[in-house]
Design a protein around this motif. Structure first.
Motif, PDB file in Angstrom:
ATOM      1  N   PHE A   1      50.204  35.561   1.200  1.00  0.00           N
ATOM      2  CA  PHE A   1      50.790  36.913   1.179  1.00  0.00           C
ATOM      3  C   PHE A   1      50.893  37.354   2.633  1.00  0.00           C
ATOM      4  O   PHE A   1      50.156  38.211   3.096  1.00  0.00           O
ATOM      5  CB  PHE A   1      49.909  37.868   0.375  1.00  0.00           C
ATOM      6  N   ALA A   2      51.803  36.746   3.378  1.00  0.00           N
ATOM      7  CA  ALA A   2      51.762  36.776   4.836  1.00  0.00           C
ATOM      8  C   ALA A   2      52.000  38.144   5.463  1.00  0.00           C
ATOM      9  O   ALA A   2      51.528  38.384   6.569  1.00  0.00           O
ATOM     10  CB  ALA A   2      52.743  35.750   5.402  1.00  0.00           C
ATOM     11  N   GLY A   3      52.735  39.039   4.807  1.00  0.00           N
ATOM     12  CA  GLY A   3      52.967  40.357   5.400  1.00  0.00           C
ATOM     13  C   GLY A   3      53.711  40.264   6.712  1.00  0.00           C
ATOM     14  O   GLY A   3      54.901  39.992   6.750  1.00  0.00           O
ATOM     15  N   SER A   4      53.003  40.431   7.833  1.00  0.00           N
ATOM     16  CA  SER A   4      53.621  40.308   9.162  1.00  0.00           C
ATOM     17  C   SER A   4      53.360  38.932   9.776  1.00  0.00           C
ATOM     18  O   SER A   4      53.880  38.622  10.834  1.00  0.00           O
ATOM     19  CB  SER A   4      53.080  41.388  10.094  1.00  0.00           C
ATOM     20  N   GLY A   5      52.505  38.142   9.127  1.00  0.00           N
ATOM     21  CA  GLY A   5      52.181  36.811   9.632  1.00  0.00           C
ATOM     22  C   GLY A   5      51.030  36.778  10.622  1.00  0.00           C
ATOM     23  O   GLY A   5      50.674  35.725  11.138  1.00  0.00           O
ATOM     24  N   GLY A   6      50.419  37.918  10.885  1.00  0.00           N
ATOM     25  CA  GLY A   6      49.388  38.020  11.911  1.00  0.00           C
ATOM     26  C   GLY A   6      48.191  37.099  11.720  1.00  0.00           C
ATOM     27  O   GLY A   6      47.698  36.519  12.680  1.00  0.00           O
ATOM     28  N   LEU A   7      47.717  36.944  10.477  1.00  0.00           N
ATOM     29  CA  LEU A   7      46.540  36.093  10.249  1.00  0.00           C
ATOM     30  C   LEU A   7      46.856  34.624  10.486  1.00  0.00           C
ATOM     31  O   LEU A   7      46.090  33.912  11.128  1.00  0.00           O
ATOM     32  CB  LEU A   7      45.998  36.301   8.830  1.00  0.00           C
ATOM     33  N   ALA A   8      47.989  34.153   9.969  1.00  0.00           N
ATOM     34  CA  ALA A   8      48.354  32.742  10.156  1.00  0.00           C
ATOM     35  C   ALA A   8      48.642  32.443  11.623  1.00  0.00           C
ATOM     36  O   ALA A   8      48.268  31.384  12.139  1.00  0.00           O
ATOM     37  CB  ALA A   8      49.555  32.390   9.292  1.00  0.00           C
ATOM     38  N   ILE A   9      49.291  33.367  12.310  1.00  0.00           N
ATOM     39  CA  ILE A   9      49.571  33.182  13.738  1.00  0.00           C
ATOM     40  C   ILE A   9      48.254  33.113  14.518  1.00  0.00           C
ATOM     41  O   ILE A   9      48.091  32.275  15.402  1.00  0.00           O
ATOM     42  CB  ILE A   9      50.513  34.285  14.265  1.00  0.00           C
ATOM     43  N   GLU A  10      47.303  33.955  14.148  1.00  0.00           N
ATOM     44  CA  GLU A  10      45.980  33.918  14.779  1.00  0.00           C
ATOM     45  C   GLU A  10      45.313  32.565  14.526  1.00  0.00           C
ATOM     46  O   GLU A  10      44.709  31.987  15.439  1.00  0.00           O
ATOM     47  CB  GLU A  10      45.101  35.056  14.243  1.00  0.00           C
ATOM     48  N   ALA A  11      45.440  32.042  13.301  1.00  0.00           N
ATOM     49  CA  ALA A  11      44.821  30.750  12.967  1.00  0.00           C
ATOM     50  C   ALA A  11      45.412  29.620  13.817  1.00  0.00           C
ATOM     51  O   ALA A  11      44.678  28.774  14.333  1.00  0.00           O
ATOM     52  CB  ALA A  11      44.989  30.452  11.478  1.00  0.00           C
ATOM     53  N   VAL A  12      46.730  29.611  13.978  1.00  0.00           N
ATOM     54  CA  VAL A  12      47.374  28.579  14.800  1.00  0.00           C
ATOM     55  C   VAL A  12      46.990  28.779  16.264  1.00  0.00           C
ATOM     56  O   VAL A  12      46.707  27.814  16.981  1.00  0.00           O
ATOM     57  CB  VAL A  12      48.907  28.568  14.595  1.00  0.00           C
ATOM     58  N   SER A  13      46.933  30.014  16.704  1.00  0.00           N
ATOM     59  CA  SER A  13      46.529  30.308  18.076  1.00  0.00           C
ATOM     60  C   SER A  13      45.131  29.759  18.364  1.00  0.00           C
ATOM     61  O   SER A  13      44.843  29.298  19.464  1.00  0.00           O
ATOM     62  CB  SER A  13      46.551  31.823  18.323  1.00  0.00           C
ATOM     63  N   ARG A  14      44.282  29.755  17.331  1.00  0.00           N
ATOM     64  CA  ARG A  14      42.893  29.300  17.481  1.00  0.00           C
ATOM     65  C   ARG A  14      42.714  27.824  17.139  1.00  0.00           C
ATOM     66  O   ARG A  14      41.588  27.372  16.993  1.00  0.00           O
ATOM     67  CB  ARG A  14      41.982  30.159  16.607  1.00  0.00           C
ATOM     68  N   GLY A  15      43.810  27.080  16.972  1.00  0.00           N
ATOM     69  CA  GLY A  15      43.671  25.632  16.847  1.00  0.00           C
ATOM     70  C   GLY A  15      44.184  24.978  15.585  1.00  0.00           C
ATOM     71  O   GLY A  15      44.192  23.748  15.497  1.00  0.00           O
ATOM     72  N   MET A  16      44.580  25.746  14.564  1.00  0.00           N
ATOM     73  CA  MET A  16      45.181  25.117  13.382  1.00  0.00           C
ATOM     74  C   MET A  16      46.473  24.424  13.822  1.00  0.00           C
ATOM     75  O   MET A  16      47.217  24.967  14.651  1.00  0.00           O
ATOM     76  CB  MET A  16      45.504  26.159  12.307  1.00  0.00           C
ATOM     77  N   ALA A  17      46.759  23.255  13.279  1.00  0.00           N
ATOM     78  CA  ALA A  17      47.947  22.505  13.685  1.00  0.00           C
ATOM     79  C   ALA A  17      49.229  23.093  13.110  1.00  0.00           C
ATOM     80  O   ALA A  17      50.266  23.108  13.772  1.00  0.00           O
ATOM     81  CB  ALA A  17      47.822  21.040  13.256  1.00  0.00           C
ATOM     82  N   HIS A  18      49.151  23.599  11.855  1.00  0.00           N
ATOM     83  CA  HIS A  18      50.361  24.091  11.199  1.00  0.00           C
ATOM     84  C   HIS A  18      49.987  25.179  10.197  1.00  0.00           C
ATOM     85  O   HIS A  18      48.919  25.128   9.596  1.00  0.00           O
ATOM     86  CB  HIS A  18      51.074  22.948  10.465  1.00  0.00           C
TER      87      HIS A  18
END
Length: 190
Positions: free
Chosen positions: A49-66
Motif C-alpha cells: 500500500f505504497a502511498g507516496s512510496g516513502g517506506l520502500a524508497i527508504e528501504a532501498v536507500s538503506r540497502g535493499m536491492a529492489h
C-alpha cells in the motif's frame, strides 16, 4: 517528508494531498527502520500500500536491492513515480497500479520472494490478516523475512499468523501502531 538515511539520504519526497492517505511521519519511519535494520545487505522489499512510496524508497536507500511498490490509486502512483525519479535509481524499483489482492496473485505466479514486506493499509484488520496469511502461505517470504504493519493504534493484530508469522514487537507512536512479524520456516521452528 524526506529520506532519512542511506544512499538517498536527505532527498525530499513529495506526498499526496488530501485525506485518502496518511504518509508515515519521519519519526515513525526512523523508528521502524531502527527496529528492523537499520540497514540491509540486498534483498527484495514489497510495499503493498505504497502511498507516496516513502517506506520502500527508504528501504532501498538503506540497502535493499529492489522494491516492488503497489497502489491502486492513480494520484498515488503518479507521486510514487516522481519520488522514484528523485532517487535517480529507477531500475531498483517496480511500480504497479493495482489492488493489493491483484498484486499478491501476480507475485504468487512470479516466484519472487521478499525479505521485507511493508503493509500500511487504509482499511480494517481482517483484510490485513488475510493478506499476510496469503503472503506467508504462498511462498512469497524469504527465510527470516520481516513483515511490518502500520495501523491505527486501536488495531490489535494476532500474535501468530498462518503459523509462520510471529509477532516480535508492537510499538505505539501517537495514533499509529507499528507491529513487526518475523517469518519462521519449519526449519526455524524445530
Amino acid at each position: 517528508m524526506r529520506v532519512i538515511s542511506g544512499e538517498f539520504r536527505g532527498r525530499r519526497l513529495k506526498s499526496l494531498t488530501g485525506d485518502n492517505t496518511r504518509p508515515t511521519t519521519d519519526k515513525v519511519k526512523e523508528s521502524i527502520f531502527n527496529m528492523i535494520g537499520p540497514y540491509f545487505d540486498g534483498g527484495n522489499c514489497l510495499d503493498l500500500f505504497a502511498g507516496s512510496g516513502g517506506l520502500a524508497i527508504e528501504a532501498v536507500s538503506r540497502g535493499m536491492a529492489h522494491a516492488y511498490l503497489v497502489d491502486r490509486s492513480y494520484p498515488a502512483t503518479k507521486v510514487i513515480k516522481e519520488n522514484i525519479a528523485i532517487t535517480k535509481a529507477e531500475e531498483q524499483f517496480t511500480l504497479w497500479k493495482m489492488t493489493a489482492e491483484a498484486a499478491i496473485r501476480q507475485l504468487l505466479a512470479s516466484g519472487v520472494t521478499f525479505d521485507l514486506v511493508l503493509l500500511d493499509p487504509p482499511y480494517a484488520k481482517q483484510q490485513l490478516v488475510d493478506q499476510m496469511t496469503e503472503i506467508a502461505a504462498g511462498g512469497l517470504l524469504a527465510e527470516n523475512a520481516v513483515v511490518v504493519c502500520e495501523t491505527d493504534k486501536q488495531v490489535e493484530l494476532p500474535a501468530s499468523i498462518a503459523g509462520k508469522l510471529k509477532q516480535v514487537r508492537r510499538q505505539v507512536y501517537g495514533i499509529t501502531a507499528v507491529t513487526i512479524y518475523h517469518f519462521e520456516t519449519e526449519e526455524t521452528n524445530e
